[in-house]
Design a protein around this motif. Structure first.
Motif, PDB file in Angstrom:
ATOM      1  N   GLN B  53       0.808  -1.223   0.000  1.00 32.08           N
ATOM      2  CA  GLN B  53       0.000   0.000   0.000  1.00 32.08           C
ATOM      3  C   GLN B  53       0.840   1.272   0.000  1.00 32.08           C
ATOM      4  OE1 GLN B  53      -2.816  -0.987   3.304  1.00 32.08           O
ATOM      5  NE2 GLN B  53      -4.329  -0.462   1.739  1.00 32.08           N
ATOM      6  N   GLU B  54       0.235   2.293  -0.559  1.00 33.06           N
ATOM      7  CA  GLU B  54       0.873   3.593  -0.593  1.00 33.06           C
ATOM      8  C   GLU B  54       0.431   4.337   0.667  1.00 33.06           C
ATOM      9  OE1 GLU B  54       1.357   6.743  -4.246  1.00 33.06           O
ATOM     10  OE2 GLU B  54      -0.155   5.188  -4.355  1.00 33.06           O
ATOM     11  N   GLU B  57      -1.891   7.411   0.677  1.00 36.60           N
ATOM     12  CA  GLU B  57      -3.252   7.174   0.182  1.00 36.60           C
ATOM     13  C   GLU B  57      -4.146   6.591   1.273  1.00 36.60           C
ATOM     14  OE1 GLU B  57      -4.789   7.549  -2.744  1.00 36.60           O
ATOM     15  OE2 GLU B  57      -3.097   8.285  -3.939  1.00 36.60           O
ATOM     16  N   GLU B  58      -3.539   5.924   2.236  1.00 39.32           N
ATOM     17  CA  GLU B  58      -4.319   5.130   3.182  1.00 39.32           C
ATOM     18  C   GLU B  58      -4.435   5.737   4.570  1.00 39.32           C
ATOM     19  OE1 GLU B  58      -5.821   2.562   2.000  1.00 39.32           O
ATOM     20  OE2 GLU B  58      -4.747   2.554   0.090  1.00 39.32           O
ATOM     21  N   VAL B  59      -3.443   6.556   4.931  1.00 38.26           N
ATOM     22  CA  VAL B  59      -3.353   6.989   6.320  1.00 38.26           C
ATOM     23  C   VAL B  59      -3.388   8.506   6.416  1.00 38.26           C
ATOM     24  CG1 VAL B  59      -1.986   6.780   8.445  1.00 38.26           C
ATOM     25  CG2 VAL B  59      -1.832   4.990   6.706  1.00 38.26           C
ATOM     26  N   ILE B  69      -1.017   7.978  17.352  1.00 34.97           N
ATOM     27  CA  ILE B  69      -1.229   6.672  16.717  1.00 34.97           C
ATOM     28  C   ILE B  69       0.013   6.326  15.898  1.00 34.97           C
ATOM     29  CG2 ILE B  69      -2.639   5.415  15.021  1.00 34.97           C
ATOM     30  CD1 ILE B  69      -4.938   7.414  15.727  1.00 34.97           C
ATOM     31  N   GLN B  70       0.598   5.165  16.143  1.00 36.01           N
ATOM     32  CA  GLN B  70       1.764   4.755  15.374  1.00 36.01           C
ATOM     33  C   GLN B  70       1.345   4.226  14.006  1.00 36.01           C
ATOM     34  OE1 GLN B  70       3.467   1.894  18.171  1.00 36.01           O
ATOM     35  NE2 GLN B  70       5.084   3.354  18.645  1.00 36.01           N
ATOM     36  N   VAL B  71       2.256   4.285  13.063  1.00 36.16           N
ATOM     37  CA  VAL B  71       1.978   3.743  11.731  1.00 36.16           C
ATOM     38  C   VAL B  71       3.093   2.755  11.385  1.00 36.16           C
ATOM     39  CG1 VAL B  71       1.565   4.272   9.304  1.00 36.16           C
ATOM     40  CG2 VAL B  71       0.883   5.922  11.055  1.00 36.16           C
ATOM     41  N   VAL B  72       2.692   1.573  10.961  1.00 41.91           N
ATOM     42  CA  VAL B  72       3.683   0.540  10.653  1.00 41.91           C
ATOM     43  C   VAL B  72       3.300  -0.170   9.358  1.00 41.91           C
ATOM     44  CG1 VAL B  72       2.584  -1.339  11.974  1.00 41.91           C
ATOM     45  CG2 VAL B  72       5.061  -1.302  11.734  1.00 41.91           C
ATOM     46  N   TYR B 242      11.258  -1.886  11.292  1.00 42.89           N
ATOM     47  CA  TYR B 242       9.838  -1.503  11.304  1.00 42.89           C
ATOM     48  C   TYR B 242       9.625  -0.072  11.801  1.00 42.89           C
ATOM     49  CZ  TYR B 242       8.339  -6.183  10.039  1.00 42.89           C
ATOM     50  OH  TYR B 242       8.121  -7.349   9.356  1.00 42.89           O
ATOM     51  N   ARG B 243      10.633   0.454  12.519  1.00 47.42           N
ATOM     52  CA  ARG B 243      10.535   1.849  12.961  1.00 47.42           C
ATOM     53  C   ARG B 243      11.086   2.810  11.908  1.00 47.42           C
ATOM     54  NH1 ARG B 243       8.981   1.933  18.167  1.00 47.42           N
ATOM     55  NH2 ARG B 243       9.607   0.080  19.313  1.00 47.42           N
ATOM     56  N   SER B 244      11.781   2.288  10.915  1.00 53.61           N
ATOM     57  CA  SER B 244      12.500   3.168   9.990  1.00 53.61           C
ATOM     58  C   SER B 244      11.567   3.818   8.960  1.00 53.61           C
ATOM     59  CB  SER B 244      13.605   2.383   9.272  1.00 53.61           C
ATOM     60  OG  SER B 244      13.017   1.469   8.357  1.00 53.61           O
ATOM     61  N   ILE B 245      11.954   5.013   8.566  1.00 54.90           N
ATOM     62  CA  ILE B 245      11.222   5.750   7.538  1.00 54.90           C
ATOM     63  C   ILE B 245      11.301   4.990   6.209  1.00 54.90           C
ATOM     64  CG2 ILE B 245      11.203   7.940   6.232  1.00 54.90           C
ATOM     65  CD1 ILE B 245      10.484   8.560   8.999  1.00 54.90           C
ATOM     66  N   ASP B 246      12.491   4.440   5.930  1.00 55.63           N
ATOM     67  CA  ASP B 246      12.707   3.710   4.676  1.00 55.63           C
ATOM     68  C   ASP B 246      11.667   2.621   4.469  1.00 55.63           C
ATOM     69  OD1 ASP B 246      14.827   5.147   3.944  1.00 55.63           O
ATOM     70  OD2 ASP B 246      16.321   3.522   4.114  1.00 55.63           O
ATOM     71  N   TRP B 247      11.451   1.847   5.497  1.00 55.16           N
ATOM     72  CA  TRP B 247      10.504   0.734   5.401  1.00 55.16           C
ATOM     73  C   TRP B 247       9.061   1.251   5.358  1.00 55.16           C
ATOM     74  CZ3 TRP B 247       9.901  -4.233   4.300  1.00 55.16           C
ATOM     75  CH2 TRP B 247       8.756  -4.894   4.752  1.00 55.16           C
ATOM     76  N   THR B 248       8.745   2.139   6.277  1.00 58.72           N
ATOM     77  CA  THR B 248       7.362   2.593   6.422  1.00 58.72           C
ATOM     78  C   THR B 248       6.884   3.362   5.187  1.00 58.72           C
ATOM     79  OG1 THR B 248       7.829   2.785   8.772  1.00 58.72           O
ATOM     80  CG2 THR B 248       5.771   3.764   8.010  1.00 58.72           C
ATOM     81  N   PHE B 249       7.788   4.151   4.615  1.00 55.50           N
ATOM     82  CA  PHE B 249       7.406   5.000   3.477  1.00 55.50           C
ATOM     83  C   PHE B 249       7.890   4.443   2.143  1.00 55.50           C
ATOM     84  CE2 PHE B 249       6.592   7.731   6.994  1.00 55.50           C
ATOM     85  CZ  PHE B 249       5.626   8.624   6.574  1.00 55.50           C
TER      86      PHE B 249
END
Lengths: 91, 251
Positions: B53-54, B57-59, B69-72, B242-249
């Motif tokens: 998912q992008e 678009e979703e969050v 609220i955390q985002v993962v 899972y905390r990294s920007i690279d992975w999340t974004f």
């Protein structure tokens, strides 16, 4: 030039194909959405395969890369058609 | 399946929860850990998004930031999910060639959801399976699951809505075109919870107990409440990803 196509499939899955063209070849391709693909890397392989392809050989690149992927929420032919349509918009 | 290891209910934050699911899956896939059922909760609340998912678009990232609220990003595909502390989450990991889980994906979802449906029915909720990966009461979703197959293992994780903090739903950017088909006005109208259906609360630990018993029945296994292996304590390094920007974004 950037082209984007969003489609919703019958069980509610949303799929977006985004293709960036430069000088007649694909510079970047992204397939995003809430579908499932097993293995997941298959989608990344399709994206990589598309890079550097032109309008004539892009479809074939997707067709050959999609073979080993099990898709849930959309069919392989739907995804191939979406890529094709996205490219056709660029003509 | 002879033995089913159970990792008992505990709250965790979003990156920890996803990292531990992955660590367990890797260990099970490598043949170092037995089939495992883990039960957990989310504190603080979080949105998890599917692998493909992008995020933008979703969050609603601003809303999430405001509300803590955390985002993962998950390892599994599928859609965006709001996890509030009232939810009970499960993860189930088996070796990829374990005969107790069908190779075909639809069949395996049904097999792993069956004990959840049994547990809900036992407390008086007329739950039923809705292909591909949902459990519904009436037309409303009470549980949703996602599966990934990697590292020699099958991991299925999913929600069981014991309750829901509806005030946090704006964290999800609902798309009109997706909702109309299922005939509901908004996300709140498409879901239900154990508390709403029964008119009383059922606790995480209480429901976990029933669930473990149902997994034992359905898989013909004996539950073994045990700790994580040394191998699975690599979770902290996975957690960083899972905390990294690279992975999340990444999408």
């Amino acid at each position: 030039m950037e082209r984007e196509l969003v489609r919703k499939f019958k069980d509610g899955k949303l799929v977006k194909v985004k293709i960036v063209m430069e000088g007649g070849v694909i510079k970047d391709a992204r397939i995003t959405g809430d579908f499932f693909a097993h293995p997941e890397e298959g989608i990344e392989i399709i994206e990589k395969e598309l890079i550097g392809k032109d309008l004539c050989n892009a479809r074939q690149a997707v067709e050959s890369a999609i073979g080993g992927i099990t898709l849930i929420g959309l069919r392989a032919e739907d995804l191939i058609a979406m890529v094709q349509e996205c490219l056709d918009r660029d003509r | 399946m002879k033995k089913l290891r159970v990792i008992g209910f505990e709250f965790g934050d979003a990156p920890f929860n996803m990292a531990l699911d992955e660590a367990i899956m890797r260990s099970v896939g490598a043949g170092k850990s037995p089939p495992t059922l883990r039960l957990y909760g989310w504190d603080p609340p979080a949105v998890s998004i599917g692998y493909f998912q992008e995020i933008r678009e979703e969050v609603d990232l601003e809303f999430c930031h405001e509300k803590g609220i955390q985002v993962v990003r998950r390892l599994s595909g599928g859609g965006a999910v709001l996890h509030t502390p009232k939810e009970l989450t499960y993860s189930f990991s088996v070796e990829a060639n374990d005969p107790s889980v069908p190779q075909d994906i639809q069949g395996s979802y049904l097999k792993i959801c069956a004990p959840i449906i049994s547990a809900l029915r036992e407390i008086g909720i007329p739950a039923s399976f809705r292909p591909v990966n949902d459990i519904e009461v009436g037309k409303r979703k009470i549980s949703g699951s996602a599966q990934t197959r990697r590292f020699g293992a099958v991991l299925q994780h999913g929600t069981i809505l014991l309750g829901m903090d509806y005030s946090l739903l704006p964290a999800l950017r609902a798309r009109a075109e997706k909702l109309t088909e299922k005939g509901a006005k908004d996300i709140a109208g498409r879901i239900t919870t154990v508390a709403e259906t029964l008119g009383k609360e059922v606790g995480h630990v209480e429901f976990s107990r029933i669930l473990v018993r149902k997994f034992e029945d359905h898989f013909g296994a004996v539950a073994d409440f045990s700790d994580l292996s040394e191998d699975e304590c690599i979770a902290p390094t996975l957690e960083e990803r899972y905390r990294s920007i690279d992975w999340t974004f990444r999408r």
